[in-house]
Design an enzyme around this catalytic site. Structure first.
Site, PDB file in Angstrom:
ATOM      1  N   ARG A  70       0.824  -1.215   0.000  1.00 56.26           N
ATOM      2  CA  ARG A  70       0.000   0.000   0.000  1.00 56.26           C
ATOM      3  C   ARG A  70       0.859   1.267   0.000  1.00 56.26           C
ATOM      4  O   ARG A  70       0.480   2.270  -0.590  1.00 56.26           O
ATOM      5  CB  ARG A  70      -0.972  -0.009   1.180  1.00 56.26           C
ATOM      6  CG  ARG A  70      -2.044  -1.085   1.053  1.00 56.26           C
ATOM      7  CD  ARG A  70      -3.291  -0.720   1.811  1.00 56.26           C
ATOM      8  NE  ARG A  70      -3.046  -0.459   3.213  1.00 56.26           N
ATOM      9  CZ  ARG A  70      -2.928  -1.409   4.148  1.00 56.26           C
ATOM     10  NH1 ARG A  70      -3.030  -2.667   3.814  1.00 56.26           N
ATOM     11  NH2 ARG A  70      -2.723  -1.096   5.409  1.00 56.26           N
ATOM     12  N   TYR A  74       0.300   4.641  -2.266  1.00 48.70           N
ATOM     13  CA  TYR A  74       0.183   6.017  -1.786  1.00 48.70           C
ATOM     14  C   TYR A  74       1.244   6.918  -2.420  1.00 48.70           C
ATOM     15  O   TYR A  74       0.974   8.075  -2.733  1.00 48.70           O
ATOM     16  CB  TYR A  74       0.262   6.058  -0.251  1.00 48.70           C
ATOM     17  CG  TYR A  74      -0.750   5.136   0.412  1.00 48.70           C
ATOM     18  CD1 TYR A  74      -2.010   4.944  -0.160  1.00 48.70           C
ATOM     19  CD2 TYR A  74      -0.455   4.445   1.574  1.00 48.70           C
ATOM     20  CE1 TYR A  74      -2.935   4.077   0.412  1.00 48.70           C
ATOM     21  CE2 TYR A  74      -1.385   3.581   2.156  1.00 48.70           C
ATOM     22  CZ  TYR A  74      -2.617   3.399   1.560  1.00 48.70           C
ATOM     23  OH  TYR A  74      -3.526   2.553   2.118  1.00 48.70           O
ATOM     24  N   TYR A  96     -12.411  10.821   0.494  1.00 49.06           N
ATOM     25  CA  TYR A  96     -13.630  10.643   1.302  1.00 49.06           C
ATOM     26  C   TYR A  96     -13.329  10.966   2.762  1.00 49.06           C
ATOM     27  O   TYR A  96     -12.190  10.866   3.218  1.00 49.06           O
ATOM     28  CB  TYR A  96     -14.201   9.231   1.131  1.00 49.06           C
ATOM     29  CG  TYR A  96     -13.500   8.136   1.896  1.00 49.06           C
ATOM     30  CD1 TYR A  96     -12.333   7.566   1.423  1.00 49.06           C
ATOM     31  CD2 TYR A  96     -14.018   7.664   3.092  1.00 49.06           C
ATOM     32  CE1 TYR A  96     -11.697   6.556   2.116  1.00 49.06           C
ATOM     33  CE2 TYR A  96     -13.394   6.649   3.795  1.00 49.06           C
ATOM     34  CZ  TYR A  96     -12.228   6.109   3.310  1.00 49.06           C
ATOM     35  OH  TYR A  96     -11.608   5.115   4.008  1.00 49.06           O
ATOM     36  N   HIS A  98     -12.419  13.014   5.894  1.00 53.80           N
ATOM     37  CA  HIS A  98     -11.473  14.126   6.065  1.00 53.80           C
ATOM     38  C   HIS A  98     -10.175  13.705   5.379  1.00 53.80           C
ATOM     39  O   HIS A  98      -9.676  12.612   5.645  1.00 53.80           O
ATOM     40  CB  HIS A  98     -11.255  14.342   7.571  1.00 53.80           C
ATOM     41  CG  HIS A  98     -10.406  15.532   7.910  1.00 53.80           C
ATOM     42  ND1 HIS A  98      -9.153  15.734   7.372  1.00 53.80           N
ATOM     43  CD2 HIS A  98     -10.634  16.569   8.747  1.00 53.80           C
ATOM     44  CE1 HIS A  98      -8.652  16.865   7.856  1.00 53.80           C
ATOM     45  NE2 HIS A  98      -9.533  17.388   8.686  1.00 53.80           N
ATOM     46  N   VAL A 101      -7.223  12.568   7.841  1.00 52.55           N
ATOM     47  CA  VAL A 101      -7.469  11.684   8.988  1.00 52.55           C
ATOM     48  C   VAL A 101      -7.245  10.236   8.558  1.00 52.55           C
ATOM     49  O   VAL A 101      -7.980   9.710   7.722  1.00 52.55           O
ATOM     50  CB  VAL A 101      -8.906  11.886   9.523  1.00 52.55           C
ATOM     51  CG1 VAL A 101      -9.252  10.851  10.582  1.00 52.55           C
ATOM     52  CG2 VAL A 101      -9.050  13.285  10.109  1.00 52.55           C
ATOM     53  N   THR A 239     -15.096   0.488  11.798  1.00 53.75           N
ATOM     54  CA  THR A 239     -14.284   1.022  12.893  1.00 53.75           C
ATOM     55  C   THR A 239     -14.742   0.337  14.177  1.00 53.75           C
ATOM     56  O   THR A 239     -15.929   0.042  14.323  1.00 53.75           O
ATOM     57  CB  THR A 239     -14.498   2.548  12.994  1.00 53.75           C
ATOM     58  OG1 THR A 239     -14.024   3.153  11.784  1.00 53.75           O
ATOM     59  CG2 THR A 239     -13.746   3.161  14.165  1.00 53.75           C
TER      60      THR A 239
HETATM   61  C1  LIG Z   1      -7.816   4.949   5.626  1.00 53.07           C
HETATM   62  S1  LIG Z   1      -8.959   5.375   6.846  1.00 53.07           S
HETATM   63  C2  LIG Z   1      -9.689   6.781   6.073  1.00 53.07           C
HETATM   64  C3  LIG Z   1     -10.597   7.562   6.955  1.00 53.07           C
HETATM   65  C4  LIG Z   1     -11.167   8.796   6.304  1.00 53.07           C
HETATM   66  N1  LIG Z   1     -10.130   9.704   5.890  1.00 53.07           N
HETATM   67  C5  LIG Z   1     -12.136   9.514   7.230  1.00 53.07           C
HETATM   68  O1  LIG Z   1     -11.983  10.716   7.411  1.00 53.07           O
HETATM   69  O2  LIG Z   1     -13.052   8.898   7.753  1.00 53.07           O
HETATM   70  C6  LIG Z   1     -10.046   4.022   6.641  1.00 53.07           C
HETATM   71  C7  LIG Z   1     -10.692   3.661   7.938  1.00 53.07           C
HETATM   72  O3  LIG Z   1     -11.583   4.693   8.298  1.00 53.07           O
HETATM   73  C8  LIG Z   1     -12.710   4.158   8.924  1.00 53.07           C
HETATM   74  N2  LIG Z   1     -13.877   4.355   8.046  1.00 53.07           N
HETATM   75  C9  LIG Z   1     -13.880   4.588   6.732  1.00 53.07           C
HETATM   76  N3  LIG Z   1     -15.138   4.664   6.261  1.00 53.07           N
HETATM   77  C10 LIG Z   1     -15.935   4.467   7.326  1.00 53.07           C
HETATM   78  C11 LIG Z   1     -17.325   4.420   7.513  1.00 53.07           C
HETATM   79  N4  LIG Z   1     -18.172   4.579   6.492  1.00 53.07           N
HETATM   80  N5  LIG Z   1     -17.794   4.194   8.750  1.00 53.07           N
HETATM   81  C12 LIG Z   1     -16.956   4.022   9.797  1.00 53.07           C
HETATM   82  N6  LIG Z   1     -15.649   4.049   9.686  1.00 53.07           N
HETATM   83  C13 LIG Z   1     -15.123   4.269   8.467  1.00 53.07           C
HETATM   84  C14 LIG Z   1     -12.449   2.656   9.077  1.00 53.07           C
HETATM   85  O4  LIG Z   1     -11.786   2.444  10.314  1.00 53.07           O
HETATM   86  C15 LIG Z   1     -11.540   2.411   7.914  1.00 53.07           C
HETATM   87  O5  LIG Z   1     -10.795   1.238   8.058  1.00 53.07           O
END
Ligand SMILES: C[S@@+](CC[C@H](N)C(=O)[O-])C[C@H]1O[C@@H](n2cnc3c(N)ncnc32)[C@H](O)[C@@H]1O
Lengths: 268, 89
Positions: A70, A74, A96, A98, A101, A239
């Protein structure tokens, strides 16, 4: 409205989690005013939505592959965005949630663009974390809240505080040291369970959470005892939220010092 | 296709529709000029069917690898005016 001529710039913006609900006016404006838009979103229909906002939306999806590291994906995301910045384009990276984050490429791309002298900024979006607080009814301020990437959490000994919330991101991939997979299974989560069992009883209730990506969905809020975690059906969108398992420890010494200060100060 | 995305955008951004009743959803679908099967999937709130009908595969959306002590920005804590990376030798 006319936009100034391009000399190369980068904006990484968040589009939020739910289609139609979370995009900010500023993020939309960056998208509309860009020369080229790159898309790192979580749902194909969201990508279709983005395509309605700009004629040149380039998906970052082809950079991913099963079995590919990965970190390499990136780096390539940074490279494709920076190539257009260097070519003098106004570039908008749309991610998607933030963009900053638990997301490597947007931070790295902004850093690189600035190092090369191009204007670059990040605009926040509504993260899955924000949705978690709203949907599950958690206020991180009530007991404090710790966030970790699940695999990193397993790789290092951390001093976690079981009297606060613990949120584990990328729980569906927990324990993947190869960084070449998008899911791990119950055997990996058994290891995680052992790590968590250092601080939490096995019958402690935990919450698997997934926010709605499309406005026709309901959030997933599934409660289960910690011991069930290895068997849970988890995806890359889920999550894990672990509620506090202990009361906060009172610090008598600090309280006494503060009380003494109050006594010694003139009352206002 | 554009009517479908337009409808979804409306469902996401309209305070009545976002958490509306089944009837309100059905009315919004009826007003939109979309294919009946897609409309039925939306009314049934079935993302799986919607994705199939719109030929959308699941997207990769993991955006971070677990960072360890070997990672480039391990020690970076942003300071005023600092650019990540510049801090490091
Ligand atoms: C690489 S991170 C990106 C998070 C993204 N930048 C954000 O602001 O939510 C991916 C992780 O974010 C969380 N995540 C992403 N989409 C989600 C959703 N729809 N509901 C809950 N957690 C989510 C999960 O823990 C997932 O494994």
């Amino acid at each position: 409205m006319s936009t100034p001529p391009s000399t190369g710039s980068l904006a990484c913006v968040g589009i939020g989690i739910t289609l139609g609900s979370h995009i900010s006016p500023l993020a939309r404006s960056y998208i509309e005013q860009a020369d080229v838009v790159f898309a790192g979103v979580a749902d194909g229909v969201v990508e279709l939505w983005l395509q309605r906002m700009h004629p040149d939306v380039r998906s970052l999806q082809p950079l991913y592959a099963h079995g590919k590291e990965r970190g390499q994906t990136y780096r390539e995301m940074v490279d494709v965005m920076l190539a257009e910045v260097r070519a003098g384009k106004r570039v908008c990276g749309v991610f998607y949630g933030h963009p900053g984050v638990f997301a490597q490429a947007p931070h790295k791309a902004i850093e690189q663009a600035r190092l090369e002298g191009f204007p670059a900024r990040m605009e926040p979006g509504i993260s899955s974390e924000d949705c978690l607080y709203a949907d599950v009814g958690i206020d991180p301020g009530t007991r404090g809240c710790q966030h970790y990437e699940a695999t990193q959490f397993m790789m290092y000994r951390r001093n976690i505080d079981p009297s606060a919330w613990l949120i584990l991101w990328q729980i569906g991939l927990a324990g993947d040291l190869t960084t070449r997979r998008f899911a791990t299974g119950s055997a990996y989560r058994e290891v995680l369970l052992d790590v968590l069992a250092r601080d939490y009883p096995l019958d402690h209730e935990v919450i698997v959470y997934r926010a709605a990506a499309l406005p026709i969905e309901s959030p997933r809020i599934e409660r289960m005892p910690l011991s069930q975690l290895p068997q849970a059906d988890l995806t890359m969108s889920d999550t894990l939220a672990i509620p506090p398992a202990r009361r906060m420890e009172i610090d008598q010494e600090v309280r006494a010092r503060l009380a003494q200060l109050d006594e010694s100060l003139p009352t206002v | 296709m554009s009517h479908i995305v337009e409808l979804l955008e409306k469902l996401g951004s309209d305070a009545t529709l976002r958490h509306g009743s089944a009837e309100e959803l059905a009315q919004a679908v009826a007003k939109a000029q979309i294919d009946a099967a897609v409309g039925a999937a939306i009314i049934a709130r079935s993302t799986t069917t919607l994705h199939t009908l719109l030929r959308q595969e699941p997207l990769f959306h993991v955006q971070m690898a677990p960072l360890g002590e070997e990672s480039e920005n391990y020690d970076f804590i942003p300071k005023e005016g600092a650019v990540p990376g510049r801090e490091l030798k």
